[in-house]
Structure formats: structure tokens, C-alpha cells
Design a protein around this motif. Structure first.
Motif, mmCIF file in Angstrom:
data_model
loop_
_atom_site.group_PDB
_atom_site.id
_atom_site.type_symbol
_atom_site.label_atom_id
_atom_site.label_comp_id
_atom_site.label_asym_id
_atom_site.label_seq_id
_atom_site.Cartn_x
_atom_site.Cartn_y
_atom_site.Cartn_z
ATOM 1 N N THR A 1 8.323 -6.002 4.621
ATOM 2 C CA THR A 1 8.733 -7.404 4.682
ATOM 3 C C THR A 1 9.923 -7.642 3.763
ATOM 4 O OG1 THR A 1 6.490 -8.117 5.220
ATOM 5 C CG2 THR A 1 7.984 -9.788 4.351
ATOM 6 N N SER B 1 -3.391 -6.468 8.601
ATOM 7 C CA SER B 1 -3.926 -5.580 7.563
ATOM 8 C C SER B 1 -5.032 -6.262 6.768
ATOM 9 C CB SER B 1 -2.818 -5.153 6.603
ATOM 10 O OG SER B 1 -1.848 -4.399 7.267
ATOM 11 N N SER C 1 3.201 -2.937 4.743
ATOM 12 C CA SER C 1 3.612 -4.196 5.365
ATOM 13 C C SER C 1 4.376 -5.076 4.383
ATOM 14 C CB SER C 1 2.388 -4.943 5.901
ATOM 15 O OG SER C 1 1.692 -4.160 6.841
ATOM 16 N N ILE C 2 3.908 -5.125 3.141
ATOM 17 C CA ILE C 2 4.570 -5.950 2.132
ATOM 18 C C ILE C 2 5.955 -5.378 1.808
ATOM 19 C CG2 ILE C 2 4.460 -6.693 -0.287
ATOM 20 C CD1 ILE C 2 1.367 -6.828 0.108
ATOM 21 N N ILE D 1 1.035 -7.945 7.894
ATOM 22 C CA ILE D 1 0.282 -8.287 6.683
ATOM 23 C C ILE D 1 -1.037 -8.963 7.061
ATOM 24 C CG2 ILE D 1 0.235 -9.795 4.650
ATOM 25 C CD1 ILE D 1 3.234 -9.209 4.308
ATOM 26 N N LEU E 1 -1.480 -2.345 4.222
ATOM 27 C CA LEU E 1 -1.072 -3.614 3.611
ATOM 28 C C LEU E 1 0.138 -3.413 2.709
ATOM 29 C CD1 LEU E 1 -1.515 -6.619 3.145
ATOM 30 C CD2 LEU E 1 -3.124 -6.028 1.336
#
Length: 115
Positions: free
Chosen positions: A40, A62, A36-37, A59, A33
Motif C-alpha cells: 500500500t 488479510s 499488503s501494508i 489488507i 497482512l
């Protein structure tokens, strides 16, 4: 006289066996997670729309993996974590390729303008 008979009664008293309770605390993993953030934000600032869409999807995957992990479905959580990682890797590759293409085009234009 009479003979007396003595009766012997044996009473076996058992002690209860010790009972051990083991509590397992299983912390929920991140399932990529955080990656992923971060990816991004990198994709948004580098201007890659498709990679940013992939990381947003990562996200959600996750978060779904974390939910599965909290409900004890470890196999599904691991599978979704790997999917999130794949989406992040794909977005990183696409961002790198996109940046390389943009840099190549800018360099070519600069070289044409100098001549």
C-alpha cells in the motif's frame, strides 16, 4: 472334628492409567497482512491509485483471514490469504506497468524536445 474350609478372596487393585494432556498452540499466521501494508505504501508513493485500492482491499481480506484463523476456520483463512496474495501481486504488476508507461512517455517527450 470339623474341617475348616479356607476361602480365598482375590482383590485386584488397578492403578489409574496415566493421562496425558497435549496442548497445541497454533500461532495465527500473518496471511500476507505485512505484505499488503508495505505494498500500500509503495503504491501510494508511486502514484498508482488502482493498485493502492487493491492493496487496501488485500489488507481487509488479510484481517478477515486472521479472524477466521483465530476462530479455527483454517480452510477459509488459507483461501482468504491466497486472495490477499493475489491482490498484492496484481497491484505490483499494475504498479510496474504504470511506472514503465510513465517512464516511456517521459523518455519519448525528452527525445522529441532534443530534436
Amino acid at each position: 472334628g470339623g474341617t475348616q474350609q479356607q476361602s480365598t478372596t482375590t482383590v485386584v487393585v488397578g492403578q489409574p492409567t496415566a493421562s496425558h494432556t497435549t496442548l497445541l498452540y497454533r500461532s495465527s499466521g500473518d496471511h500476507f497482512l505485512t505484505l499488503s501494508i508495505v505494498m500500500t505504501f509503495i503504491c501510494i508513493f508511486c502514484g498508482g491509485l488502482l493498485p493502492a485500492v487493491l492493496t487496501v482491499a488485500a489488507i481487509f481480506v488479510s484481517l478477515s483471514a486472521k479472524d477466521d484463523d483465530l476462530h479455527g476456520d483454517e480452510a477459509s483463512a488459507r483461501r482468504k490469504g491466497r486472495i490477499a496474495l493475489f491482490l498484492n501481486i496484481l497491484s505490483a504488476v499494475l504498479t510496474f506497468v504504470g511506472c514503465a508507461i510513465i517512464i516511456g512517455v517521459v523518455v519519448k517527450i525528452c527525445l522529441l524536445l532534443i530534436q
